[in-house]
Design a protein around this motif. Structure first.
Motif, PDB file in Angstrom:
ATOM      1  N   ALA A   1      -2.547   6.277   9.732  1.00 11.89           N
ATOM      2  CA  ALA A   1      -3.869   5.917  10.257  1.00 11.89           C
ATOM      3  C   ALA A   1      -4.363   4.586   9.695  1.00 11.89           C
ATOM      4  O   ALA A   1      -4.876   3.733  10.435  1.00 11.89           O
ATOM      5  N   ASP A   2      -4.219   4.402   8.391  1.00 10.79           N
ATOM      6  CA  ASP A   2      -4.674   3.153   7.779  1.00 10.79           C
ATOM      7  C   ASP A   2      -3.906   1.958   8.330  1.00 10.79           C
ATOM      8  O   ASP A   2      -4.491   0.902   8.617  1.00 10.79           O
TER       9      ASP A   2
ATOM     10  N   THR B   1       0.828  -1.203   0.000  1.00  7.92           N
ATOM     11  CA  THR B   1       0.000   0.000   0.000  1.00  7.92           C
ATOM     12  C   THR B   1       0.866   1.258   0.000  1.00  7.92           C
ATOM     13  O   THR B   1       0.575   2.232  -0.697  1.00  7.92           O
ATOM     14  N   ALA B   2       1.943   1.228   0.768  1.00  6.35           N
ATOM     15  CA  ALA B   2       2.858   2.374   0.817  1.00  6.35           C
ATOM     16  C   ALA B   2       3.499   2.623  -0.548  1.00  6.35           C
ATOM     17  O   ALA B   2       3.691   3.774  -0.953  1.00  6.35           O
TER      18      ALA B   2
ATOM     19  N   VAL C   1     -14.689   9.267   8.723  1.00  7.67           N
ATOM     20  CA  VAL C   1     -14.150  10.530   9.263  1.00  7.67           C
ATOM     21  C   VAL C   1     -12.625  10.631   9.119  1.00  7.67           C
ATOM     22  O   VAL C   1     -12.038  11.619   9.561  1.00  7.67           O
ATOM     23  N   ARG C   2     -12.007   9.640   8.515  1.00  7.07           N
ATOM     24  CA  ARG C   2     -10.547   9.625   8.434  1.00  7.07           C
ATOM     25  C   ARG C   2      -9.960  10.901   7.842  1.00  7.07           C
ATOM     26  O   ARG C   2      -9.050  11.517   8.420  1.00  7.07           O
ATOM     27  N   ASP C   3     -10.466  11.306   6.672  1.00  3.45           N
ATOM     28  CA  ASP C   3      -9.865  12.446   5.993  1.00  3.45           C
ATOM     29  C   ASP C   3     -10.119  13.755   6.728  1.00  3.45           C
ATOM     30  O   ASP C   3      -9.352  14.708   6.592  1.00  3.45           O
ATOM     31  N   GLU C   4     -11.200  13.799   7.490  1.00  4.16           N
ATOM     32  CA  GLU C   4     -11.491  14.981   8.297  1.00  4.16           C
ATOM     33  C   GLU C   4     -10.542  15.069   9.483  1.00  4.16           C
ATOM     34  O   GLU C   4     -10.055  16.154   9.839  1.00  4.16           O
TER      35      GLU C   4
ATOM     36  N   ILE D   1      -3.726  -2.940  11.629  1.00  3.30           N
ATOM     37  CA  ILE D   1      -3.028  -3.729  12.643  1.00  3.30           C
ATOM     38  C   ILE D   1      -3.955  -3.993  13.831  1.00  3.30           C
ATOM     39  O   ILE D   1      -4.034  -5.114  14.353  1.00  3.30           O
ATOM     40  N   ALA D   2      -4.670  -2.955  14.245  1.00  2.00           N
ATOM     41  CA  ALA D   2      -5.601  -3.118  15.365  1.00  2.00           C
ATOM     42  C   ALA D   2      -6.673  -4.152  15.044  1.00  2.00           C
ATOM     43  O   ALA D   2      -7.025  -5.003  15.887  1.00  2.00           O
TER      44      ALA D   2
END
Length: 253
Positions: free
Chosen positions: A191-192, A99-100, A236-239, A197-198
């Motif tokens: 964040a992703d 992904t990175a 809400v991630r991008d916010e 992982i969580a």
């Protein structure tokens, strides 16, 4: 300061400064070309193009190096904040790296397009310079040397101007746009990776925290997936994780 926030601040500042240096160098190439003995010659234009291409590529290489460092640190910060150092399953590690890499390619594509556009602006200034000289000579019967001198003075009175128009129609300084683009990518990468992982470790919720405990979003609970009483992470991630965000994540108890 957390590794994630230190990384986004540092890499963002480096990218912005590198872009400013690129603009200074590009403006210098235009001035150098215009001040040459025969600035309208094909050789002068070819030299300008070669030098601007080299400048564009060297700047993009610098961006790639900063981005590689930032993405690695953002991923490491996610692992550490999730309390999973040395415990992330190999398939998930490989997926986070994949992904990175995709993020890297996307961001470098955006930055490359911005650099190329700025070089095109500079090249157009050179073409307009040649045309003005030609028109003064043909239309006004002005000697070559006099036409060159007059157009140089006119060009100096109107500095090169660079801007980026984003998808929402807003104009940005390219250096600020580049820094914001990279910072946003690092925020999302952190964040992703944390949420993935969580989730892999059995968590269903995460908690948002800020260095300032009085921040209105401090302590907010997010559901890892859609559904339930809490807003979902992706909704809400991008916010929350905007380019200048200092937000961090923890597994919610």
């Amino acid at each position: 300061m957390s590794l994630k926030n230190h990384t986004t601040d540092t890499i963002g500042a480096l990218v912005e400064q590198t872009y400013r240096s690129f603009h200074l160098a590009l403006t210098g190439l235009v001035a150098e070309s215009m001040s040459g003995a025969v600035p309208t010659s094909a050789r002068a234009m070819n030299t300008f193009r070669l030098n601007s291409d080299q400048l564009e590529q060297s700047t993009l290489t610098a961006f790639a190096n900063w981005l590689d460092s930032g993405l690695a640190d953002a991923s490491e910060s996610a692992v550490n904040d999730a309390g999973a150092a040395g415990q992330v399953p190999e398939p998930l590690v490989a997926d986070i790296v994949k992904t990175a890499r995709a993020t890297r390619a996307e961001v470098l594509g955006i930055l490359s397009a911005a650099l190329h556009k700025d070089c095109a602006v500079a090249a157009k200034r050179m073409r307009d310079f040649y045309l003005r000289v030609e028109l003064m000579m043909v239309n006004e019967g002005c000697p070559y040397e006099n036409a060159i001198r007059a157009v140089r003075i006119a060009s100096q009175e109107k500095p090169l101007s660079f801007a980026v128009l984003d998808t929402r129609g807003r104009n940005w300084k390219p250096s600020v746009f580049a820094a914001a683009t990279v910072r946003a990518a690092l925020q999302t990468t952190y964040a992703d990776a944390f949420v993935r992982i969580a989730a892999a470790r059995g968590a269903s919720r995460v908690q948002v925290s800020y260095p300032d405990p009085a921040h209105e979003g401090n302590g907010q609970i997010l559901a890892i997936s859609d559904g339930g009483v809490h807003p979902s992470y992706l909704s809400v991630r991008d916010e929350i994780f905007h380019p200048n965000s200092s937000a961090l994540l923890a597994v919610a108890g």
